[in-house]
Design a protein around this motif. Structure first.
Motif, short mmCIF file in Angstrom:
data_model
loop_
_atom_site.label_atom_id
_atom_site.label_comp_id
_atom_site.label_asym_id
_atom_site.label_seq_id
_atom_site.Cartn_x
_atom_site.Cartn_y
_atom_site.Cartn_z
N ARG A 256 -5.77 4.72 5.00
CA ARG A 256 -6.08 5.67 4.02
C ARG A 256 -4.79 6.29 3.21
O ARG A 256 -3.83 6.37 3.82
CB ARG A 256 -6.64 7.00 4.92
N ARG A 257 -5.14 6.42 1.96
CA ARG A 257 -3.96 7.09 0.99
C ARG A 257 -4.77 7.64 -0.17
O ARG A 257 -5.74 7.76 -0.56
CB ARG A 257 -3.22 5.73 0.47
N PRO A 258 -4.23 8.93 -0.59
CA PRO A 258 -4.65 9.78 -1.44
C PRO A 258 -4.39 9.08 -2.97
O PRO A 258 -3.46 8.16 -3.21
CB PRO A 258 -3.60 10.75 -1.55
N VAL A 259 -5.42 9.16 -3.76
CA VAL A 259 -5.57 8.65 -5.47
C VAL A 259 -5.70 9.88 -6.24
O VAL A 259 -6.41 10.87 -5.61
CB VAL A 259 -6.34 7.41 -5.32
N ILE B 284 0.82 -1.10 0.09
CA ILE B 284 0.14 -0.03 0.02
C ILE B 284 0.98 1.27 -0.13
O ILE B 284 1.45 1.39 0.98
CB ILE B 284 -0.88 -0.01 1.20
N SER B 285 0.71 2.13 -1.04
CA SER B 285 1.58 3.17 -1.18
C SER B 285 1.02 4.49 -0.54
O SER B 285 -0.19 4.66 -0.47
CB SER B 285 1.93 3.50 -2.68
N ILE C 90 -9.44 10.14 -1.50
CA ILE C 90 -8.90 9.53 -0.31
C ILE C 90 -9.18 8.13 -0.33
O ILE C 90 -10.65 8.05 -0.14
CB ILE C 90 -8.87 10.01 1.15
N ALA C 91 -8.54 7.09 -0.64
CA ALA C 91 -9.14 5.76 -0.82
C ALA C 91 -9.05 5.08 0.65
O ALA C 91 -7.95 5.51 1.51
CB ALA C 91 -8.21 4.96 -1.79
N LYS C 92 -9.92 4.45 1.04
CA LYS C 92 -10.11 3.57 2.44
C LYS C 92 -9.69 2.21 1.87
O LYS C 92 -10.21 1.33 1.16
CB LYS C 92 -11.20 3.63 3.11
N VAL C 93 -8.36 1.63 2.40
CA VAL C 93 -8.12 0.32 1.99
C VAL C 93 -7.96 -0.79 3.28
O VAL C 93 -7.29 -0.26 4.16
CB VAL C 93 -6.66 0.42 1.43
#
Lengths: 322, 248
Positions: free
Chosen positions: A133-136, A117-118, A142-145
């Motif tokens: 959470r990471r920005p896309v 997960i980057s 913001i994606a919730k992974v």
């Protein structure tokens, strides 16, 4: 039982980014009995940087020092990491979003057959499976992974985990053999041209002054953007357009594909504010924009705006602030 | 030699991004493009050939039926043939690398040239993972590529945090494109028409061994916190005062 290893390298962004990585690690292992470990990968570390690494609250600091890492290639580094991870039974890896983390960690993941997960900006480890959470899409969403795999890796965006640092404990140190002598890599390090700067590191600076194409040439960039940055003891940054037209060096590019910064103060001069540039600076605490076009998108994220020509406004600011 | 260029169908970065009621990305009416970094990679492959490199250029995309549109655009840019791996689900980079490795086993390219990241997922992983999986050398974030006359090595200048770095990789290798590698050309109508006759093969995911589960799932999306509206200041003196406050 989970075993988390944070990887740091000698070319990395320094103590600030390392402390952020440790903060992320502490957040992730909040519900575990065990803490996290740190592994330094690089040429022989100084006593000072070892003392810093040992003050970050890790259970253990591993040192994989080898002069060959000064000419580090991803092939060799990923192989060394794979061997270490298997021998020591780590199941979660984390690194900063530096050139090292982005280049080496995905390759190590492939060797270990684990997902990654980057650019993690938040972690919630209170549930049964951790949620990251990471920005896309250049930070527009913001994606919730959710990660149900017990083995995975993350790169961590340092600016999102910057907190008041309390030096904690003195982690024990263990030296690890790199095993590099036994690795034959298909990549040869030929050379590097590093831009030397007396200014603070862009990724970790408290103040960043950035300029765009209206600066016209590198002399004007240095005089205006450099001059204002020096008044404020800050770093200089640039847009893609400014880098492409030779006004600023490539390592100064701020944006989706350059460096992502979040300083206390970001001054954008002659920058219209493309989506790609905003992705690299919109989490700054205070944003100042100077632009001749009152409709420029940069003003939509700015706390303070000045509609003016930077060629007159910046010299004025320099004389007011020196 | 053979150059394989993996490309991804991505939303146009200038499209508005909205969320559906169940926190997914609303792609209704969205314009689709070839991921810009992949387009740069393809442009570089075509330029290498135009500069005299004896190379077949093969593009591959893993995506829905509509990804054929992006593959056609690549054929019009100069690729010789296309491979479409039909897949309607969203994949994690480790899964994409798994499928691409299976394509590589059949195609046996000498060089894989691809974008450093896709502008939707922004992960920056697939090239490195593919290289690791194949056990091939990698050179990421390339700004120039020089292939040796006997096609056994490539010298790659790459953009790193501290400036630039130069690597020599043994071929076959994976090279990922950064922004400054090449500027994609404008494709004229005759090339688009000619591209209709270039071959495009369809491959099923199952033919490549299927997609292994990886235990990572994007459960939804949210909008980033919005910033409070700012203040326009009348002159440099009042701005200087605000700057002084911010750095205190």
């Amino acid at each position: 039982m989970s075993k988390l290893l944070c990887l740091v390298d000698s070319a990395g962004a320094g103590l600030g980014a390392q402390a952020s990585l440790a903060t992320f690690a502490a957040d992730l292992c909040i519900n575990w009995d065990s803490g996290f470990s740190i592994c330094y990968v690089g040429s022989e570390p100084s006593a000072e940087s070892m003392a810093d690494l040992c003050s970050l609250g890790a259970m253990e600091v591993l040192v994989m020092a080898d002069e060959q890492f000064a000419r580090l290639t991803a092939d060799a580094a990923a192989e060394a990491i794979r061997t270490l991870v298997i021998a020591e039974g780590y199941n979660i890896l984390a690194a900063d979003c530096s050139s090292f983390g982005r280049d080496v960690l995905p390759r190590a993941c492939a060797l270990l057959d684990i997902p990654m997960i980057s650019d993690v900006i938040a972690v919630d480890a209170t549930g049964p499976a951790p949620m990251f959470r990471r920005p896309v899409c250049a930070g527009k969403l913001i994606a919730k992974v959710e990660v149900t795999s017990t083995r995975y890796a993350c790169t961590v965006r340092a600016s999102a985990f910057r907190r008041e640092r309390v030096p904690s404990g003195n982690s024990p140190v263990r030296r690890i053999d790199s095993g590099l002598d036994g690795i034959t890599a298909g990549t040869e390090w030929v050379g590097a041209s590093h831009v030397e700067s007396k200014r603070p590191d862009l990724s970790n600076a408290n103040v960043v002054v950035s300029g765009g194409r209206p600066l016209r040439d590198s002399e004007t960039y240095e005089r205006l953007i450099g001059g204002l940055a020096d008044c404020l003891h800050g770093a200089t940054g640039a847009t893609r357009a400014a880098v492409d037209s030779g006004i600023a060096a490539n390592d100064l590019q701020v944006g989706q594909t350059g460096k992502v910064v979040a300083p206390a103060l970001y001054i954008a001069a002659g920058i219209s504010g493309s989506i790609q540039h905003l992705a690299g600076m919109k989490d700054s605490k205070v944003i100042v924009a100077i632009n001749t076009d009152p409709e420029a998108p940069i003003f939509s994220v700015a706390d303070f705006g000045l509609v003016a020509d930077l060629h007159t406004a910046i010299p004025e600011l320099i004389s007011l602030l020196s | 030699m053979r150059i394989l260029v993996p490309i991804k169908r991505t939303p146009d970065p200038n499209s508005l991004v909205r969320l559906t009621a169940d926190a997914q990305i609303d792609l209704d009416g969205c314009k689709w493009i070839v991921n810009p970094f992949d387009e740069i990679a393809l442009e570089e492959a075509v330029r290498q050939r135009e500069a005299g490199l004896d190379a077949e250029i093969v593009v591959v995309s893993i995506g829905p039926e509509e990804a054929a549109d992006q593959l056609r655009a690549c054929l019009a840019m100069g690729a010789d043939r296309a491979i479409h791996v039909c897949c309607n689900r969203s994949l994690e980079p480790i899964q994409t690398a798994h499928l691409l490795a299976a394509v590589v086993a059949t195609e046996q390219p000498d060089l894989i040239l691809m974008g450093k990241q896709a502008i939707d997922g922004d992960q920056n992983q697939t090239g490195q993972m593919l290289a690791g999986r194949l056990g091939w050398p990698q050179a990421t974030f390339a700004s120039t590529i020089t292939i040796s006359d006997n096609h056994t090595t490539a010298v790659v200048e790459r953009e790193v945090d501290t400036g630039r770095e130069t690597l020599q990789v043994r071929l076959p290798a994976v090279v990922t494109a950064d922004l400054r590698l090449a500027e994609p050309r404008y494709v004229a109508l005759p090339a688009i028409i000619r591209a209709r006759n270039k071959p495009m093969a369809n491959v099923a995911v199952d033919d490549l061994g299927g997609v292994p589960d990886c235990g990572v799932r994007t459960v939804g999306y949210e909008l980033p916190p919005s910033r409070a509206p700012g203040v326009m200041l009348p002159d440099a003196a009042s701005l200087a005062a605000k700057i002084r406050e911010a750095v205190q």
